[in-house]
Motif scaffolding. Structure first.
Motif, PDB file in Angstrom:
ATOM      1  N   VAL A   1       6.418  44.502  86.382  1.00  0.00           N
ATOM      2  CA  VAL A   1       6.118  43.761  85.141  1.00  0.00           C
ATOM      3  C   VAL A   1       5.479  44.690  84.103  1.00  0.00           C
ATOM      4  CG1 VAL A   1       4.706  41.914  84.177  1.00  0.00           C
ATOM      5  CG2 VAL A   1       5.921  41.554  86.323  1.00  0.00           C
ATOM      6  N   ASN A   2       4.545  45.543  84.536  1.00  0.00           N
ATOM      7  CA  ASN A   2       3.915  46.475  83.598  1.00  0.00           C
ATOM      8  C   ASN A   2       4.931  47.448  82.981  1.00  0.00           C
ATOM      9  OD1 ASN A   2       1.364  45.378  83.950  1.00  0.00           O
ATOM     10  ND2 ASN A   2       0.863  46.725  85.676  1.00  0.00           N
ATOM     11  N   GLY A   3       5.852  47.936  83.847  1.00  0.00           N
ATOM     12  CA  GLY A   3       6.891  48.844  83.323  1.00  0.00           C
ATOM     13  C   GLY A   3       7.768  48.151  82.300  1.00  0.00           C
ATOM     14  N   ARG A   4       8.078  46.856  82.591  1.00  0.00           N
ATOM     15  CA  ARG A   4       8.907  46.103  81.625  1.00  0.00           C
ATOM     16  C   ARG A   4       8.182  45.928  80.302  1.00  0.00           C
ATOM     17  NH1 ARG A   4      13.119  42.395  82.167  1.00  0.00           N
ATOM     18  NH2 ARG A   4      13.866  41.913  80.046  1.00  0.00           N
ATOM     19  N   LEU A   5       6.894  45.614  80.366  1.00  0.00           N
ATOM     20  CA  LEU A   5       6.117  45.436  79.138  1.00  0.00           C
ATOM     21  C   LEU A   5       6.021  46.744  78.345  1.00  0.00           C
ATOM     22  CD1 LEU A   5       3.244  43.111  80.436  1.00  0.00           C
ATOM     23  CD2 LEU A   5       5.201  42.474  79.016  1.00  0.00           C
ATOM     24  N   ARG A   6       5.822  47.881  79.038  1.00  0.00           N
ATOM     25  CA  ARG A   6       5.751  49.173  78.336  1.00  0.00           C
ATOM     26  C   ARG A   6       7.078  49.529  77.671  1.00  0.00           C
ATOM     27  NH1 ARG A   6       2.442  50.537  82.869  1.00  0.00           N
ATOM     28  NH2 ARG A   6       4.261  51.410  83.937  1.00  0.00           N
ATOM     29  N   ALA A   7       8.187  49.195  78.383  1.00  0.00           N
ATOM     30  CA  ALA A   7       9.501  49.487  77.820  1.00  0.00           C
ATOM     31  C   ALA A   7       9.740  48.680  76.549  1.00  0.00           C
ATOM     32  CB  ALA A   7      10.584  49.202  78.861  1.00  0.00           C
ATOM     33  N   GLU A   8       9.378  47.374  76.599  1.00  0.00           N
ATOM     34  CA  GLU A   8       9.559  46.548  75.411  1.00  0.00           C
ATOM     35  C   GLU A   8       8.661  47.023  74.257  1.00  0.00           C
ATOM     36  OE1 GLU A   8      10.778  42.369  77.660  1.00  0.00           O
ATOM     37  OE2 GLU A   8       8.868  42.549  76.607  1.00  0.00           O
ATOM     38  N   ALA A   9       7.467  47.502  74.616  1.00  0.00           N
ATOM     39  CA  ALA A   9       6.581  48.024  73.581  1.00  0.00           C
ATOM     40  C   ALA A   9       7.177  49.273  72.929  1.00  0.00           C
ATOM     41  CB  ALA A   9       5.208  48.326  74.166  1.00  0.00           C
ATOM     42  N   ARG A  10       7.768  50.157  73.751  1.00  0.00           N
ATOM     43  CA  ARG A  10       8.394  51.359  73.192  1.00  0.00           C
ATOM     44  C   ARG A  10       9.577  50.993  72.295  1.00  0.00           C
ATOM     45  NH1 ARG A  10       7.132  53.549  78.376  1.00  0.00           N
ATOM     46  NH2 ARG A  10       9.214  52.986  79.150  1.00  0.00           N
ATOM     47  N   ILE A  11      10.348  49.950  72.737  1.00  0.00           N
ATOM     48  CA  ILE A  11      11.504  49.513  71.918  1.00  0.00           C
ATOM     49  C   ILE A  11      11.004  48.980  70.575  1.00  0.00           C
ATOM     50  CG2 ILE A  11      13.355  47.825  71.765  1.00  0.00           C
ATOM     51  CD1 ILE A  11      13.704  48.073  74.792  1.00  0.00           C
TER      52      ILE A  11
END
Length: 217
Positions: free
Chosen positions: A18-28
């Motif tokens: 979940v944390n990795g998904r949130l970081r990816a969306e933040a980078r996008i």
């Protein structure tokens, strides 16, 4: 409700996912924001460049027009400085006769040429060059809207004119001003050939010419 106990490897893996998904969306989101900022900055620079280019183009155009105006003004000034304007005029006297100050000598009927010339030309002329003095006497007669003029050309101190001519001068409108039109009708007492399209009769005008007559002086 979770079937996984806290701290278990499965729960830790899920949290990491979940944390990795949130970081990816933040980078996008950050990438999209940067893209929009870059597009905005590029549009601003493009508009600024276009405005600056238009300003330089306008300045160059005005400068070119100013230089062309200066060049044209200088050319016109030089042309006027090197151009000679010629005009003709006529002096009318009350008794229609040109008078020479001092009058005409009674014995000869001509002015004293030596008193008029004096020593003029002696200092400038070469020692072996003869100075020739000539003058013209005019006789005028009014004719309609113009004047009939007879000229007597005298050479030196001769008793009769070397040449005589008679012409009609009339006012003529040219543009916004008025000039004089001169038409020669006779030479040395002889009427010139009548032009085919002339508006005046040379023979009629010649009757009013005043030819030289020693008996009338």
């Amino acid at each position: 409700m979770s079937y996984l106990a806290p701290g278990t490897p499965e729960n830790v893996a899920l949290a990491q996912h979940v944390n990795g998904r949130l970081r990816a969306e933040a980078r996008i989101s950050n990438a999209r924001a940067f893209l929009f900022r870059a597009i905005g900055f590029g549009a601003f620079m493009g508009l600024a460049g276009a405005g600056l280019g238009a300003a330089f183009y306008g300045y160059a155009t005005m400068n070119e027009v100013g230089n062309a105006s200066d060049t044209l003004a200088k050319a016109l000034t030089q042309a006027l400085e090197t151009t000679t304007l010629k005009t003709s005029g006529e002096v009318r006297l009350a008794d229609n006769t040109l008078k020479i100050e001092g009058g005409l000598p009674a014995s000869k009927g001509l002015p004293d040429v030596s008193s008029l010339t004096g020593n003029q030309g002696k200092s400038e002329a070469p020692a072996n060059a003869a100075v020739r003095t000539s003058f013209t006497v005019f006789k005028t007669v009014p004719f309609l809207d113009g004047t009939i003029v007879t000229g007597w050309n005298f050479k030196g101190d001769e008793q009769k004119p070397e040449q005589q001519y008679c012409y009609l001068t009339r006012p003529q409108t040219f543009g916004d001003g008025t000039t004089s039109q001169q038409i020669t009708v006779a030479m040395d007492g002889k009427v010139l050939p009548q032009p085919a399209k002339s508006e005046i009769n040379f023979a009629t005008i010649a009757r009013s010419c005043i030819w030289f007559d020693p008996s009338k002086l």
